[in-house]
Design a protein around this motif. Structure first.
Motif, PDB file in Angstrom:
ATOM      1  N   ALA A 301       0.645  -1.102   0.035  1.00 32.02           N
ATOM      2  CA  ALA A 301       0.100   0.043   0.055  1.00 32.02           C
ATOM      3  C   ALA A 301       0.780   1.517  -0.012  1.00 32.02           C
ATOM      4  N   VAL A 302       2.107   1.341   0.635  1.00 36.36           N
ATOM      5  CA  VAL A 302       2.882   2.460   0.762  1.00 36.36           C
ATOM      6  C   VAL A 302       3.483   2.483  -0.427  1.00 36.36           C
ATOM      7  N   ARG A 303       3.945   1.659  -1.179  1.00 34.83           N
ATOM      8  CA  ARG A 303       4.754   1.836  -2.590  1.00 34.83           C
ATOM      9  C   ARG A 303       3.848   1.863  -3.546  1.00 34.83           C
ATOM     10  N   GLU A 304       2.485   1.542  -3.496  1.00 35.71           N
ATOM     11  CA  GLU A 304       1.597   2.060  -4.593  1.00 35.71           C
ATOM     12  C   GLU A 304       0.952   3.422  -4.170  1.00 35.71           C
ATOM     13  N   GLY A 305       1.189   4.075  -3.383  1.00 41.73           N
ATOM     14  CA  GLY A 305       1.053   5.406  -3.078  1.00 41.73           C
ATOM     15  C   GLY A 305      -0.284   5.500  -2.376  1.00 41.73           C
ATOM     16  N   LYS A 306      -0.955   4.410  -1.991  1.00 36.90           N
ATOM     17  CA  LYS A 306      -2.075   4.387  -1.211  1.00 36.90           C
ATOM     18  C   LYS A 306      -2.007   5.122   0.069  1.00 36.90           C
ATOM     19  N   VAL A 307      -1.304   4.556   0.742  1.00 35.27           N
ATOM     20  CA  VAL A 307      -0.689   5.207   2.251  1.00 35.27           C
ATOM     21  C   VAL A 307       0.278   6.231   1.988  1.00 35.27           C
ATOM     22  N   LYS A 308      -0.345   7.308   2.759  1.00 34.63           N
ATOM     23  CA  LYS A 308       0.656   8.438   2.579  1.00 34.63           C
ATOM     24  C   LYS A 308       1.113   8.838   4.045  1.00 34.63           C
ATOM     25  N   PRO A 309       2.259   9.615   3.949  1.00 35.88           N
ATOM     26  CA  PRO A 309       2.538  10.134   5.421  1.00 35.88           C
ATOM     27  C   PRO A 309       1.567  11.107   6.426  1.00 35.88           C
ATOM     28  N   GLY A 310       1.423  10.619   7.365  1.00 33.56           N
ATOM     29  CA  GLY A 310       0.461  11.065   8.374  1.00 33.56           C
ATOM     30  C   GLY A 310      -0.933  10.378   8.236  1.00 33.56           C
ATOM     31  N   ASP A 311      -1.132   9.295   7.367  1.00 33.72           N
ATOM     32  CA  ASP A 311      -2.523   8.598   7.540  1.00 33.72           C
ATOM     33  C   ASP A 311      -2.604   7.681   8.615  1.00 33.72           C
ATOM     34  N   THR A 312      -3.503   7.748   9.168  1.00 39.84           N
ATOM     35  CA  THR A 312      -3.839   6.966  10.401  1.00 39.84           C
ATOM     36  C   THR A 312      -4.534   5.297  10.257  1.00 39.84           C
ATOM     37  N   ILE A 313      -3.606   4.671  10.689  1.00 40.52           N
ATOM     38  CA  ILE A 313      -3.891   3.217  10.323  1.00 40.52           C
ATOM     39  C   ILE A 313      -4.234   2.347  11.713  1.00 40.52           C
ATOM     40  N   ALA A 314      -5.493   1.642  11.640  1.00 39.93           N
ATOM     41  CA  ALA A 314      -5.652   0.775  12.676  1.00 39.93           C
ATOM     42  C   ALA A 314      -5.330  -0.727  12.123  1.00 39.93           C
ATOM     43  N   ALA A 315      -4.547  -1.155  12.988  1.00 41.59           N
ATOM     44  CA  ALA A 315      -4.051  -2.517  12.667  1.00 41.59           C
ATOM     45  C   ALA A 315      -4.385  -3.642  13.716  1.00 41.59           C
ATOM     46  N   SER A 316      -4.729  -4.889  13.214  1.00 35.09           N
ATOM     47  CA  SER A 316      -4.972  -5.813  14.308  1.00 35.09           C
ATOM     48  C   SER A 316      -4.329  -7.389  13.538  1.00 35.09           C
ATOM     49  N   GLY A 317      -3.596  -7.949  14.594  1.00 35.10           N
ATOM     50  CA  GLY A 317      -3.175  -9.234  14.439  1.00 35.10           C
ATOM     51  C   GLY A 317      -3.784 -10.223  15.170  1.00 35.10           C
ATOM     52  N   PHE A 318      -3.953 -11.468  14.776  1.00 32.57           N
ATOM     53  CA  PHE A 318      -5.065 -12.460  15.314  1.00 32.57           C
ATOM     54  C   PHE A 318      -4.735 -13.885  14.865  1.00 32.57           C
ATOM     55  N   GLY A 319      -4.375 -14.711  15.826  1.00 28.27           N
ATOM     56  CA  GLY A 319      -4.317 -16.024  15.398  1.00 28.27           C
ATOM     57  C   GLY A 319      -3.939 -17.130  16.573  1.00 28.27           C
ATOM     58  N   ALA A 320      -3.286 -18.041  16.195  1.00 26.74           N
ATOM     59  CA  ALA A 320      -2.786 -19.223  17.171  1.00 26.74           C
ATOM     60  C   ALA A 320      -2.511 -18.608  18.511  1.00 26.74           C
ATOM     61  N   GLY A 321      -2.591 -19.591  19.591  1.00 27.22           N
ATOM     62  CA  GLY A 321      -2.459 -19.159  21.063  1.00 27.22           C
ATOM     63  C   GLY A 321      -3.809 -19.333  21.893  1.00 27.22           C
ATOM     64  N   LEU A 322      -4.545 -18.625  21.814  1.00 26.00           N
ATOM     65  CA  LEU A 322      -5.157 -17.918  20.812  1.00 26.00           C
ATOM     66  C   LEU A 322      -4.656 -16.449  21.232  1.00 26.00           C
ATOM     67  N   THR A 323      -4.076 -15.612  20.272  1.00 23.18           N
ATOM     68  CA  THR A 323      -3.466 -14.257  20.715  1.00 23.18           C
ATOM     69  C   THR A 323      -4.153 -13.203  19.599  1.00 23.18           C
ATOM     70  N   TRP A 324      -4.119 -12.023  19.977  1.00 26.28           N
ATOM     71  CA  TRP A 324      -4.846 -11.040  19.284  1.00 26.28           C
ATOM     72  C   TRP A 324      -4.223  -9.769  19.858  1.00 26.28           C
ATOM     73  N   GLY A 325      -4.533  -8.641  19.150  1.00 24.80           N
ATOM     74  CA  GLY A 325      -4.257  -7.293  19.338  1.00 24.80           C
ATOM     75  C   GLY A 325      -4.408  -6.188  18.376  1.00 24.80           C
ATOM     76  N   ALA A 326      -4.034  -5.120  18.986  1.00 28.81           N
ATOM     77  CA  ALA A 326      -4.562  -4.013  17.946  1.00 28.81           C
ATOM     78  C   ALA A 326      -3.553  -2.747  18.419  1.00 28.81           C
ATOM     79  N   ALA A 327      -3.247  -1.905  17.208  1.00 26.32           N
ATOM     80  CA  ALA A 327      -2.454  -0.781  17.284  1.00 26.32           C
ATOM     81  C   ALA A 327      -2.866   0.425  16.367  1.00 26.32           C
ATOM     82  N   ILE A 328      -3.118   1.435  16.944  1.00 27.73           N
ATOM     83  CA  ILE A 328      -3.320   2.738  15.733  1.00 27.73           C
ATOM     84  C   ILE A 328      -1.952   3.320  15.914  1.00 27.73           C
ATOM     85  N   PHE A 329      -1.707   3.701  14.483  1.00 30.60           N
ATOM     86  CA  PHE A 329      -0.313   4.296  14.417  1.00 30.60           C
ATOM     87  C   PHE A 329      -0.694   5.223  13.073  1.00 30.60           C
ATOM     88  N   GLN A 330       0.226   6.480  13.147  1.00 27.20           N
ATOM     89  CA  GLN A 330       0.553   7.089  11.785  1.00 27.20           C
ATOM     90  C   GLN A 330       1.428   6.752  11.044  1.00 27.20           C
TER      91      GLN A 330
END
Length: 332
Positions: A301-330
């Motif tokens: 997404a960054v290299r395609e120019g979709k995500v630009k500096p300053g964009d706010t991203i909500a990210a989440s990983g989830f899977g075996a464990g079971l584990t999961w989490g979230a992060a909000i970053f620019q």
């Protein structure tokens, strides 16, 4: 180094994938399935498969070099390398091998295992070192070669997994903090929903002493349970992270989820009231690459120019464990 009170910024990303591509049509020749069946239920068309000459360490090194180049620093500037993987080349860990391959001679390196949550957990770990002033430049890598552990006769799971690596450079900054909030969670009572288990054979040594000799057996998964878990827990984790960052869904530019299943991503976006066009997805090309999936999608997404500096991203990983989490970053 003394950098107490530093904030964190993600200043570079990179990715790598094996050359060989296993398509849905290939899979239809191996098990009873079809391109339409796989696309409808998962959103996947292709997955990249590591050849006998391609290693996890090599893929990680390529992704790392690309991230370092984007960040505008050199490998010798890296203080710490965290390699999130469940499929190391060496059971003692592969992070140090990657350190050697990229020439990060000043960095300490270690592996982190949290399956499909691994990259997100690595980001949160990197943040602690930077904010505490211990390190300034941290390289985080998410990489997996799950094709090593797939049961290629199990049509329910063999269509899902692919191989790849993604990386990001996290740097300490003095003008604010780009990681706005985060959370990590585990529920071991659901551990048997997704496993790559060790199975042993007994070997008698001497005088009644018996040792375990064996290997890991292919991935087993309760798909319905994992789906239910993800669509319930992931939106909840992101909502908590948005609350702590004092943000609403309207403030989110991009939703970046572990690429497990397109239906899961769509369901999470719907619950959060985030428009589907804000989902960053490359699952059609790569399938489920475990710890690699979030940085692979981010880098594209960054290299395609979709995500630009300053964009706010909500990210989440989830899977075996079971584990999961979230992060909000620019970004940037």
């Amino acid at each position: 180094m003394n950098n107490m009170g530093a904030g964190i910024a993600i200043t570079g990303c990179g990715s790598a994938a094996p050359e060989a591509i296993l398509t849905n049509y290939h899979l239809a020749q191996m098990v009873e399935t079809s391109d339409e069946w796989i696309k409808t239920r998962t959103g996947m068309s292709n997955r990249h498969i590591a050849s006998p000459t391609e290693s996890l360490s090599q893929l990680s090194a390529v992704a790392a070099k690309n991230a370092i180049a984007m960040a505008g620093i050199s490998a010798t500037d890296i203080d710490l390398i965290i390699l999130a993987t469940s499929t190391p080349d060496d059971m003692f860990g592969s992070a140090c091998k990657v350190q050697g391959l990229i020439g990060a001679t000043n960095a300490v390196a270690f592996d982190l295992t949290a399956a499909c949550s691994g990259f997100l957990f690595a980001l949160i770990n990197a943040t602690q070192f930077i904010r505490n002033g211990v390190y300034r430049n941290v390289l985080i890598i998410g990489a997996d070669v799950l094709s090593r552990w797939v049961d290629w006769s199990d049509r329910a799971s063999c269509v899902l997994f692919g191989d790849g690596a993604g990386a990001a450079v996290c740097q300490g900054i003095s003008d604010g903090d780009r990681l706005l909030s985060y959370g990590m969670y585990s529920n071991g009572s659901q551990n048997d929903s997704l496993n790559l288990n060790y199975q042993s054979d007994c070997q008698a040594l001497v005088d009644g002493i018996i040792a375990q000799q064996g290997t890991y057996h292919p991935i087993t998964m309760n798909g319905k349970e994992v789906y239910r878990f993800a669509v319930a827990r992931v939106p909840e984790a992101i909502e908590k992270a948005m609350f702590h960052a004092n943000l609403t869904a309207n403030d989110i530019d991009w939703l970046l989820l572990h690429q497990a299943n397109q239906r899961i991503m769509d369901a999470v976006a719907k619950r959060l009231k985030i428009p589907s066009e804000k989902i960053l997805s490359n699952i059609a090309e790569y399938g489920n690459t475990s710890a690699a999936s979030i940085p692979l999608a981010l880098d594209a997404a960054v290299r395609e120019g979709k995500v630009k500096p300053g964009d706010t991203i909500a990210a989440s990983g989830f899977g075996a464990g079971l584990t999961w989490g979230a992060a909000i970053f620019q970004w940037g």
